[in-house]
Scaffold this active site. Sequence first.
Site, mmCIF file in Angstrom:
data_model
loop_
_atom_site.group_PDB
_atom_site.id
_atom_site.type_symbol
_atom_site.label_atom_id
_atom_site.label_comp_id
_atom_site.label_asym_id
_atom_site.label_seq_id
_atom_site.Cartn_x
_atom_site.Cartn_y
_atom_site.Cartn_z
ATOM 1 C CG HIS A 169 -11.757 40.956 13.339
ATOM 2 N ND1 HIS A 169 -13.082 40.971 12.975
ATOM 3 C CD2 HIS A 169 -11.675 41.658 14.500
ATOM 4 C CE1 HIS A 169 -13.762 41.681 13.863
ATOM 5 N NE2 HIS A 169 -12.939 42.102 14.802
ATOM 6 C CB THR A 170 -7.412 35.351 12.076
ATOM 7 O OG1 THR A 170 -7.687 34.976 13.427
ATOM 8 C CG2 THR A 170 -6.357 36.444 12.042
ATOM 9 C CB ALA A 184 -18.617 41.698 27.813
ATOM 10 N N GLY A 185 -18.032 40.725 24.481
ATOM 11 C CA GLY A 185 -16.988 40.117 23.652
ATOM 12 C C GLY A 185 -16.448 38.834 24.255
ATOM 13 C CG LEU A 186 -15.909 38.272 27.871
ATOM 14 C CD1 LEU A 186 -16.022 38.362 29.394
ATOM 15 C CD2 LEU A 186 -14.437 38.109 27.462
ATOM 16 C CG ASP A 238 -16.948 33.536 19.311
ATOM 17 O OD1 ASP A 238 -15.712 33.720 19.260
ATOM 18 O OD2 ASP A 238 -17.776 34.407 19.027
ATOM 19 C CE1 TYR A 273 -16.772 39.450 13.399
ATOM 20 C CE2 TYR A 273 -18.205 38.671 11.642
ATOM 21 C CZ TYR A 273 -17.251 38.411 12.614
ATOM 22 O OH TYR A 273 -16.771 37.141 12.789
HETATM 23 C C1 GLA Z 1 -16.607 37.635 17.077
HETATM 24 C C2 GLA Z 1 -16.991 36.476 16.175
HETATM 25 C C3 GLA Z 1 -15.811 35.528 15.993
HETATM 26 C C4 GLA Z 1 -14.562 36.284 15.552
HETATM 27 C C5 GLA Z 1 -14.332 37.497 16.444
HETATM 28 C C6 GLA Z 1 -13.187 38.359 15.954
HETATM 29 O O1 GLA Z 1 -16.332 37.172 18.358
HETATM 30 O O2 GLA Z 1 -18.074 35.773 16.736
HETATM 31 O O3 GLA Z 1 -16.144 34.525 15.069
HETATM 32 O O4 GLA Z 1 -14.662 36.652 14.208
HETATM 33 O O5 GLA Z 1 -15.470 38.307 16.543
HETATM 34 O O6 GLA Z 1 -11.974 37.673 16.031
#
Ligand code: GLA
Length: 403
Positions: free
Chosen positions: A43-44, A139-141, A188, A237
């Site tokens: 979240h940076t 899944a956050g990937l 990402d 978010y």
């Molecule tokens: C998601 C977003 C990224 C980033 C992360 C948190 O993956 O797509 O841009 O903000 O959350 O670090």
Amino acid sequence: MRAAHGRGAHPRERAVTAFHATYGRPPTHLVRAPGRVNLIGEHTDYNDGFVLPMALERAAWIALAPRDDGVVRLAADDLGQQGTFAIATARSRDTRGDARDPQGGWLEYPRGVAWALQDMGHTLAGFDGALASDVPRGAGLSSSAAVELAVAAAFAAASGFDWDPPAIARAMQRVENLWVGVQSGIMDQLIGAAGVAGHALLIDCRDLSLRPVPLPDGVAVVVLDTDTRRTLVGSAYDDRRAACTRVARELGVTALRDADADALAAAAKRLDPVDLRRARHVIGENARTLEAADALADGDVARLGSLMDASHASLRDDYEVSSPALDAIVGAARAAPGCLGARMTGAGFGGCAVALVGRDDVEPFVAATADAYRAATGHEARAYVSAAAAGAGQEPLDGTGNA
Ligand code: GLA
């Protein structure tokens, strides 16, 4: 399609096989775009800050052959669906459809990519393609960034334009923000476009400069999937982004990247207490990420591990984007053999954690983590051990059984 082609096969083979099955001829090109795991710096990115992700071996693959009539046909092996669009219909944002439509919404990702690439000034050729991915969804990937980048790489192969990672990443972020309607940052897309094999990348999300940092041989990066999927992540978010913007404005800086702990402390009384905690996370996380890159470069994996632990605490307590499952798997991981540090990774609220583990301990680490996590939650964890992979691009077709 899935049953016929064997779900267990590598997505590289599945893409090539699906191409043969769909179009009755061999593909001429093969492209790949990886998922990612973020080691630290969460979240940076939307605060113009620092992140330290690496590209994963898990990736989206497209086998393709160019067409000369401006049409894209794409078979999505994972979904068992096919879709077609004319590139000319993706010249304006007014033509975008609903990416959440369960029937054909997935086609909005390739259409959005066609829009963003044309908007950059590229003249695009169409293609017939077959897509297969082993990046788990939700899944956050970064499964969606992997698909976007794979489509962009397919257009680059079919149309013959150069791969400029920061420019492509910016364009793919515009697909998310302006076509799909998700307010993500740049991390990402940039790690997926620019990843370096064997390295994590320290990314400055303001100027998009990259510093590759090698991963030492003695440690493994283990992705731990909680088997829970995030819910309501979009609004949470967006709320956090808004809090960061409010605090930056109050501090008189462009972004929280420009603030330090002293400036925040001086303004504390004027700030909403929740906003204050959100900003404290971001400011602390930027400092931790810079320190983590130096620790990794020095081979100080113990230091990196403790920075990851501190990152998790800050995300849980100040940014409030963890979940009971993420906290449980991180706790299980830390108590397991060989663990140097563990934290949630990605946007949060479910999905995956990441652990840094002594290479010789990976097997007992995974077994102990899964047992403790099952005992605590009843969920089955999955573990993905991955080397740091290269970013998106073309791959040779030989060795895929391509006739
Ligand atoms: C998601 C977003 C990224 C980033 C992360 C948190 O993956 O797509 O841009 O903000 O959350 O670090």
